[in-house]
Write an enzyme that holds these catalytic residues in place. Sequence first.
Site, mmCIF file in Angstrom:
data_model
loop_
_atom_site.group_PDB
_atom_site.id
_atom_site.type_symbol
_atom_site.label_atom_id
_atom_site.label_comp_id
_atom_site.label_asym_id
_atom_site.label_seq_id
_atom_site.Cartn_x
_atom_site.Cartn_y
_atom_site.Cartn_z
ATOM 1 N N HIS A 1 0.861 -1.187 0.000
ATOM 2 C CA HIS A 1 0.000 0.000 0.000
ATOM 3 C C HIS A 1 0.897 1.236 0.000
ATOM 4 C CE1 HIS A 1 0.795 0.675 4.250
ATOM 5 N NE2 HIS A 1 0.279 -0.500 4.593
ATOM 6 N N LYS B 1 -2.884 4.874 11.367
ATOM 7 C CA LYS B 1 -1.879 4.345 10.456
ATOM 8 C C LYS B 1 -2.552 3.589 9.321
ATOM 9 C CE LYS B 1 2.132 1.238 10.396
ATOM 10 N NZ LYS B 1 2.100 -0.220 10.383
ATOM 11 N N HIS C 1 -1.622 -2.695 16.089
ATOM 12 C CA HIS C 1 -2.695 -3.214 15.238
ATOM 13 C C HIS C 1 -4.067 -3.218 15.904
ATOM 14 C CE1 HIS C 1 0.954 -4.814 13.273
ATOM 15 N NE2 HIS C 1 0.261 -4.595 12.180
ATOM 16 N N LYS D 1 -3.211 -2.463 5.752
ATOM 17 C CA LYS D 1 -4.064 -3.467 5.124
ATOM 18 C C LYS D 1 -4.880 -4.180 6.196
ATOM 19 C CE LYS D 1 -3.019 -3.534 0.726
ATOM 20 N NZ LYS D 1 -3.649 -3.923 -0.503
ATOM 21 N N CYS E 1 2.680 -7.950 14.104
ATOM 22 C CA CYS E 1 3.974 -7.273 14.326
ATOM 23 C C CYS E 1 5.125 -8.262 14.310
ATOM 24 C CB CYS E 1 4.038 -6.591 15.689
ATOM 25 S SG CYS E 1 2.937 -5.216 15.930
ATOM 26 N N CYS F 1 2.204 -10.598 19.179
ATOM 27 C CA CYS F 1 1.333 -10.117 18.094
ATOM 28 C C CYS F 1 1.894 -10.640 16.782
ATOM 29 C CB CYS F 1 1.267 -8.586 18.060
ATOM 30 S SG CYS F 1 0.440 -7.999 16.551
ATOM 31 N N HIS G 1 3.903 1.639 2.355
ATOM 32 C CA HIS G 1 5.156 0.980 1.959
ATOM 33 C C HIS G 1 5.846 1.774 0.848
ATOM 34 C CE1 HIS G 1 2.483 -2.581 3.116
ATOM 35 N NE2 HIS G 1 3.316 -2.410 4.124
ATOM 36 N N CYS H 1 -2.835 -5.298 20.901
ATOM 37 C CA CYS H 1 -1.570 -4.837 20.322
ATOM 38 C C CYS H 1 -1.618 -3.325 20.114
ATOM 39 C CB CYS H 1 -1.333 -5.538 18.983
ATOM 40 S SG CYS H 1 -0.114 -4.675 17.964
#
Length: 520
Positions: free
Chosen positions: A21, A297, A149, A300, A132, A129, A24, A146
């Site tokens: 995405h 953040k 996430h 995905k 991660c 997690c 990145h 987490c």
Amino acid sequence: MTEKDTFYLTTPIYYINDLPHIGHAYTTIAADVLARWRRAHGDRVLFLTGTDEHGQKVARAAEAGGLDPQAWTDQIVERWKATWAELDITYDDFIRTTEERHVLPVQHLWQQLYDQGDVYLDSYEGLYCVACEQFYSPEELVDGLCPIHGRPVETVREENYFFRISKYADRLLEHYRDHPEFVRPDTRRREVVSFVEQGLQDLSISRSSFTWGVPIPWDPRHVMYVWVDALQNYLTAAGWDADMERFARVWPADYHFVGKDILRFHAVTWPAILLAAGLPLPRTVQAHGWLLVGGEKMSKTKLTGIAPHDLVEPFGSDAVRYFFQREVAFGQDGNFSWEALVERYNADLANGLGNLASRVTAMVERYRDGVLPGPGPATDAEVAVQEAAGRAYAEAAAALEEVAYERALAAIWRFVGAANAYLSERRPWDLAKAGEDLALDTTLYTGAEALRVAALLTAPWLTRTAPALWSAIGARGELAEARLPGDLAWGGLPRGARVERVGALFPRLDAEGNVARRAG
Ligand code: MSP
């Protein structure tokens, strides 16, 4: 003795559980711009990116996709490469952690650390997690979830091998103190220092509950923890330990570009491993912020990921490369919005550079049949444009030393603005009417030369527009062969150059930013 002669910069290697995405792409574009800038200065560059293919996260994604992990990664890696091609990313090497060239050195290094007593077996229970690929202490969780996430963590109870990272805390602190450039920006450096000052817990480096990883050489019931395998990619691509001659030319890395979420791995775990291995530490771990969507953040996992293609298709890759670097101060978080993208596109690209290019080339065609006239003597106005060009380079170069892309671009666009203002003030159309031929020649030449300088300065970002502009104004040779700062010397365009009229380099987008309907 072979000495380091290569500017070596890296992106993180991306998990290949899913497709890229723009979060990145953000890191990868930043590294690409710097690589291109350095190459334009004649530096030998090794720009590395790649994919992180082991671990539970990838194994589970493969399982869900009904493939074995290797087949899954072989398939997905092509999508990553296609995205980088679409964004004109000029990596020199693409590493996959499942490659044999990587697996062997990982085993070798860890065997060495085991043999020297830096690794021991212990049993462990912790909260993990998978997204991660990281353990958290109960205090680090947010509402039991987490912190990155927002998803449940898993309790993992295993007998694992541990790396005595605690032993290296003092040497790390010493290194942060003696090399303040090791972690940037400085706010992040301070976070890292205070984290290490609290003492380090030994790091679990193996897993025995699944098999998708690099087998631990002295105990094949275990595979390496994905992060320690992943970090070592930077050594592998530099040639350790298959080609030590090459390694000496490349290592240490000049920059590891990383998002702030993976800073600890790069600024604590990684240098500790290198210290244990007796290898030099990278010069700078450069942390950047996150692209946020609606304040969170982009990810995905949370379904807020925007595929780079969704932006490249309507705006073009140049605009995407430009926008993120201009809009968000590298290091800070930045909110992504379509409105801001459309606004920047129209203001800076369509009205700024695009307008300058179409005005100048159209006038050379109209008044001089597409043949660039030589200039008459420079007046204050022309000298001011030349000085603006020199300033733009000096400021951009200084900004890029600090990887402050937004400042570099602001400086370059001040020059574009100065060139546009110059044209508006000189009013070449009036000079033509009044038959002031010499003044008109000077104005047209100055405008065209400003475009040449703009092509040189914007080339790391506008990978398609800059070369197109370069050839449209009849500049000599290939833009890719030009060198900074030498070729910026004013007056590089030859008298008599064939200038082709360029249409809209960046067609304006309509006011609603409706990208589907482009206004011409
Ligand atoms: N595989 C590890 C890195 C190993 S490096 C030895 C990993 N991969 S990742 O695919 O999850 O993330 C890679 C990079 O993308 C990280 O630097 C991360 O910060 C960055 N980004 C992911 N989402 C992002 C945004 N929304 N915004 C900016 N960067 C983001 O972690």
